[in-house]
Design a protein around this motif. Structure first.
Motif, PDB file in Angstrom:
ATOM      1  N   ARG A  87      12.692  16.563  -1.988  1.00 24.48           N
ATOM      2  CA  ARG A  87      12.158  15.325  -2.764  1.00 24.48           C
ATOM      3  C   ARG A  87      12.248  14.716  -2.320  1.00 24.48           C
ATOM      4  N   MET A 115       6.655  22.312 -13.648  1.00 22.58           N
ATOM      5  CA  MET A 115       6.017  22.278 -12.065  1.00 22.58           C
ATOM      6  C   MET A 115       7.138  23.217 -10.919  1.00 22.58           C
ATOM      7  N   GLN A 147      14.434   6.295  -0.862  1.00 22.37           N
ATOM      8  CA  GLN A 147      14.630   6.963  -2.111  1.00 22.37           C
ATOM      9  C   GLN A 147      16.206   7.707  -2.597  1.00 22.37           C
ATOM     10  N   GLU A 149       4.899  16.200  -4.362  1.00 17.75           N
ATOM     11  CA  GLU A 149       4.386  14.540  -5.595  1.00 17.75           C
ATOM     12  C   GLU A 149       4.743  13.037  -4.764  1.00 17.75           C
ATOM     13  N   PRO A 150       5.932  13.145  -3.903  1.00 19.71           N
ATOM     14  CA  PRO A 150       6.039  12.062  -2.568  1.00 19.71           C
ATOM     15  C   PRO A 150       5.008  11.836  -1.590  1.00 19.71           C
ATOM     16  N   LEU A 201       5.462   0.391  -4.655  1.00 22.03           N
ATOM     17  CA  LEU A 201       5.248   1.581  -4.886  1.00 22.03           C
ATOM     18  C   LEU A 201       5.156   2.045  -3.472  1.00 22.03           C
ATOM     19  N   ARG A 256       8.630   2.371  -1.741  1.00 23.11           N
ATOM     20  CA  ARG A 256       9.513   3.270  -2.550  1.00 23.11           C
ATOM     21  C   ARG A 256       9.255   4.023  -0.897  1.00 23.11           C
ATOM     22  N   ASP A 270       5.384  21.645  -5.366  1.00 17.54           N
ATOM     23  CA  ASP A 270       4.072  20.559  -5.983  1.00 17.54           C
ATOM     24  C   ASP A 270       5.577  19.218  -6.401  1.00 17.54           C
ATOM     25  N   ARG A 276       1.847  12.992  -1.784  1.00 17.88           N
ATOM     26  CA  ARG A 276       0.478  12.997  -2.343  1.00 17.88           C
ATOM     27  C   ARG A 276       0.494  11.512  -2.879  1.00 17.88           C
ATOM     28  N   ASN A 277       1.982  11.919  -3.189  1.00 17.60           N
ATOM     29  CA  ASN A 277       0.824  10.116  -3.660  1.00 17.60           C
ATOM     30  C   ASN A 277       1.545   8.647  -2.765  1.00 17.60           C
ATOM     31  N   HIS A 278       1.677   9.178  -1.511  1.00 16.33           N
ATOM     32  CA  HIS A 278       2.053   8.465  -0.228  1.00 16.33           C
ATOM     33  C   HIS A 278       0.851   8.444   0.620  1.00 16.33           C
ATOM     34  N   LEU A 327      14.549  17.545 -12.150  1.00 14.65           N
ATOM     35  CA  LEU A 327      13.240  18.200 -11.910  1.00 14.65           C
ATOM     36  C   LEU A 327      12.272  19.362 -13.282  1.00 14.65           C
ATOM     37  N   ASN A 328      11.411  18.633 -12.982  1.00 13.33           N
ATOM     38  CA  ASN A 328      10.332  19.077 -14.111  1.00 13.33           C
ATOM     39  C   ASN A 328      10.668  20.465 -13.919  1.00 13.33           C
TER      40      ASN A 328
END
Lengths: 318, 296
Positions: free
Chosen positions: A166, A108, A94, A116-117, A87, A90, A112, A119-121, A104-105
């Motif tokens: 992203r 969202m 990318q 996302e990446p 994780l 990554r 956002d 916020r994750n990292h 793309l969702n």
């Protein structure tokens, strides 16, 4: 040292049959693929549909778990890392997807999606995240005012820019571009390709550029690897490959590149037959049933990738 | 760098951003049946909320002198075998029925949706276990399952809600699982993985929002079913107990007077019929309005 070194990468998909899901064989989607990528370089990966290019790209990020092989990034073998370490790594590794509509969702908003990446990292405040997203959007040529909009409000090219933003969010070193422009209009393709080239220069990125459009690959790649039925048959610099392809498959492939001059006619090499099934590939050199220069030994011995000078590698007995 | 990117700057899409909800609303309003269902449902909610204002007096207090009166000016829908105003009982019944419907759906959603998400997303042994349990529950017709559960748990509003709720769970599990199976293969889920998103967040932020539409529709249709099941249990005398004004129980006790005072059974029956109809019409309308393939 190369930034990324891939050795003997294999991905066999089991084929299961019957009520008991007995494995009756394997589809060798990627078979013994080795290549390396230098810092700041673009390696093109070409081949026809189903030859395993996309699987190679997914295996590098372990979005698909490879069967065997070694993927060394800065000397560290990614395939030995556990989930948590993977994780983390990554962040510098990318991917940009082929289809900007499904990647793309739809529920969202753009801010956002790009955040996302981050916020994750990274543990940074909401305001900082927003600022970073705005910066990224500006960098890929999107209006920061559109941050709160949803993907369906954007055109294909704009969506692909969102995907690029992203991918850039964590300042990666390597980006796998999985046919990033094949779903776009030709005029938009050029814009996105130029954007990618420009970002590479500014951010010192290395690309693995998967595509089936040979002209696009020639334009952006430093070196190009040609794949056929799960194997790499030839690796060379873009100039060397396009001017002097050595492997018969590459020669056939290059002769199919259209020339933008109606008066110029080139002799096209037409290959007989179809691509054999990767479930049951031919023995020896798996190109031999369609090869126009085949010899007896081609059906028996599998050629290995050998250097023929100047880093030009080819897997052919001849 | 700004000069370099300037020619590349993309203008926002030509059409002004069309609000998703606005579009949904416009589509829903054009569907006459759905509007009828919605209005009818609002009427029921209105009755349920304002029951003490609409009907003064105790709907459960008997007055045997007025037993089995036909509809009149004083009692517009007549009185039942104990002389209670049927209008009052139907109005108060809306409270009970809507409460049961909401409770049942809450049980179904809270248990069924997470199980469906887990089952579809993780697959493997967990999926197998959940699915075999679901198979076992679906082997019974829904009403029979609720009936069996009530006979174990006992009568009363709470047990009615629990048993009908449990009988709804497998429907949600199946529905959600089948949707998750499609959504989890989407490229944006893979993209989220590449971005380092953990499984829990992928489920919550990427998968759940994209399976909400069928869940919403199922919820509306399920409320209708819940009311019908509750009335069925009440009618059989094992649901909500008298003297609580519940439509099914009212029907059950009116059965004996079907020939000499048919109005006692008719009006609760109409109330059940219209309530179920309103949920079904609204559910169908929601399904069409939430489906982007149907244009306005």
């Amino acid at each position: 040292m190369a930034l990324l070194e891939v050795e003997n990468l294999k991905k066999y998909f089991p084929v299961q049959k019957g009520v008991l899901n007995r494995t009756v064989g394997y589809v060798k989607a990627v078979d013994d693929v080795s290549f390396s990528l230098k810092r700041g370089e673009t390696l093109g990966l070409v081949g026809e549909s189903g030859c395993g290019k996309t699987t190679v790209g997914r295996c590098l990020l372990r979005l698909i778990e490879p069967t065997a092989g070694r993927v060394a990034f800065n000397g560290q073998n990614l395939l030995e890392l556990d989930r948590g370490e993977m994780l983390k790594i990554r962040a510098s590794f990318q991917i940009i997807f082929q289809d900007p509509f499904s990647s793309l969702n739809p529920r969202m908003n753009v801010g956002d999606i790009i955040a996302e990446p981050i916020r994750n990292h990274l543990k940074i405040s909401a305001a900082e995240t927003r600022q970073r997203v705005a910066h990224l959007m500006h960098r890929v040529g999107l209006h920061t005012a559109t941050m709160n909009r949803y993907p369906h409000e954007f055109s294909g090219g704009q969506r692909q820019r969102i995907g690029i933003a992203r991918a850039l969010a964590l300042n990666p070193k390597v980006i796998v571009c999985d046919e990033p422009v094949s779903a776009l209009d030709v005029s938009i393709q050029a814009q996105v390709i130029n954007l990618l080239a420009q970002l590479q220069e500014q951010l010192d990125l290395s690309y693995i550029f998967i595509a089936h459009d040979l002209s696009v690959v020639e334009h952006i790649s430093d070196r190009v690897a040609v794949m056929y039925l799960g194997r790499i048959v030839e690796v060379a610099t873009a100039e060397a490959l396009y001017s002097n392809p050595l492997h018969p498959y590459s020669r056939a492939l290059m002769s199919a590149v259209p020339i933008p001059d109606p008066d110029l006619r080139r002799e096209k090499i037409l290959l007989p037959g179809d691509v054999p099934s990767p479930f049951n590939p031919p023995p020896g050199c798996n190109f031999h049933p369609r090869c126009f220069v085949r010899q007896d030994r081609c059906a028996r011995e599998t050629p290995i990738l050998r250097d023929v000078g100047d880093g030009h590698q080819v897997a052919c007995h001849l | 760098m700004s000069e370099e990117t300037e020619p590349n700057v993309c203008r926002p899409a030509e059409l002004p951003s069309e609000n998703r909800w606005r579009r949904f609303w416009v589509k829903l309003r054009r569907n006459k049946a759905a509007v009828a269902g919605g209005v009818l449902l609002l009427l029921y909610v209105f009755c349920a909320l304002l029951a003490p204002v609409l009907f003064r007096g105790d709907p459960a207090a008997p007055n045997l002198i007025l037993a089995l009166e036909p509809p009149s000016f004083k009692d517009p829908l007549g009185t039942d075998e104990l002389g209670r105003s049927i209008l009052g009982r139907v109005i108060y019944g809306a409270r009970i029925s809507l409460l049961i419907a909401v409770g049942v759906i809450a049980v179904g959603l809270l248990i069924g949706v997470p199980l469906g998400l887990i089952s579809g997303f993780f697959g493997g042994k967990v999926d197998f276990l959940i699915q075999r349990a679901t198979d076992a529950m679906l082997a019974f017709p829904g009403f029979l399952l609720a009936l069996a559960l009530v006979s174990v748990l006992g009568v009363g509003i709470n047990n009615t809600v629990i048993s009908i709720g449990i009988s709804m769970i497998p429907l949600y599990i199946r529905l959600v699982r089948s949707c998750v199976l499609t959504v989890r293969e989407e490229v944006y889920v893979e993209a989220a993985r590449a971005a380092g998103t953990r499984d829990g967040m992928i489920l919550l932020r990427h998968i759940l929002p994209n399976v909400m539409v069928p869940i919403t529709v199922q919820t509306s249709l399920g409320m209708g079913t819940a009311i019908l099941f509750a009335a069925g249990l009440g009618f059989l005398g094992i649901g909500v107990q008298p003297p609580t004004p519940e439509w099914g129980a009212m029907l059950g006790s009116a059965r004996a007077y079907l020939f000499n005072a048919p109005h006692v059974a008719t009006f609760p029956g109409i109330a059940i019929f219209l309530a179920v109809l309103s949920f079904n019409l609204l559910g169908d309308g929601l399904r069409d309005a939430l489906d982007p393939r149907f244009k306005i």
